[in-house]
Scaffold this active site. Sequence first.
Site, PDB file in Angstrom:
ATOM      1  N   CYS A 122      47.202  65.514   0.462  1.00 54.74           N
ATOM      2  CA  CYS A 122      45.896  64.918   0.156  1.00 54.74           C
ATOM      3  C   CYS A 122      45.323  65.555  -1.105  1.00 54.74           C
ATOM      4  CB  CYS A 122      44.952  65.094   1.335  1.00 54.74           C
ATOM      5  SG  CYS A 122      43.303  64.400   1.068  1.00 54.74           S
TER       6      CYS A 122
ATOM      7  N   CYS B 203      42.730  64.939   9.710  1.00 55.74           N
ATOM      8  CA  CYS B 203      41.608  63.996   9.677  1.00 55.74           C
ATOM      9  C   CYS B 203      41.978  62.619  10.211  1.00 55.74           C
ATOM     10  CB  CYS B 203      41.037  63.890   8.267  1.00 55.74           C
ATOM     11  SG  CYS B 203      42.176  63.215   7.045  1.00 55.74           S
TER      12      CYS B 203
END
Length: 275
Positions: A20, A119
């Site tokens: 990410c 997440c």
Amino acid sequence: IDDFINCYDNQQTPNPCIECNRYLKFGSMYEKAKELGCEYIATGHYAKTEYSEKYGRYVLKKANNIAKDQSYVLYTIPKELLGKVLFPLGEFESKDEVRKVARENNLKVASKPDSEDICFIPDGDYKKFLENNSNIKPKEGNIVNSKGEILGKHQGLYKYTIGQRKGLGLAMGHPVFVVDIIPETNQVVIGENGDVFSERLICNRLNFMSIEDLTEPMHVKAKIRYNHKGSMCTIRKIDEDLVEAVFDEPVRAVTKGQAVVFYEDDHVLGGGSIC
């Protein structure tokens, strides 16, 4: 998410936060910031940047709050970007100090619990996530020892990682650990604690930060996972995108897919993906 699934499909243990950071926070986000005319981007990572006279460029350093330091997951930031990144939390000594500032400014997240889940998998059940979002499904195979003797059955290679002790479903009378995962034979190999230690590793997908490239062997500290304290090793380039690290003392559970990050004192030299 595609990278996360692909890693498990290839018997690797991914670190999605690093990917990410590589492609979104310090890739797409930075490009959008430039498009909007912004000079800097700031994130809530626990880390610091500082201009180094020694290296003639900005370097990434550990946060003051070592317990929360996240420099490990930031090693993929392009070195050219470090002068354009701000880490406001880097100077705080504790999370309590940060929460105090949040309360004083009436931020709703001031008392928000720490989250360590991925997440996109808020319930933490990555096995269920893989089964529901990919072609990875339970497939029975053998759990064997180093001699190839069958000790039991497993229900899918993606459910295991190097160094794992719990959840093996074996009654051996003493602790045993996953020491290898062999996709060609669909086997999980079990051994003793000593079998989980390695003297060396090789990594690729390299990114160097404080130096332009690794041109000669260096003696540095390496972290092979986020919560690893780090071990001294000698690193050297063995190909254009391959570095070998030979440790002063064997390290436990070197795992393909995880990152290895090299430190000089309190700053990040660079890192790569264990292969």
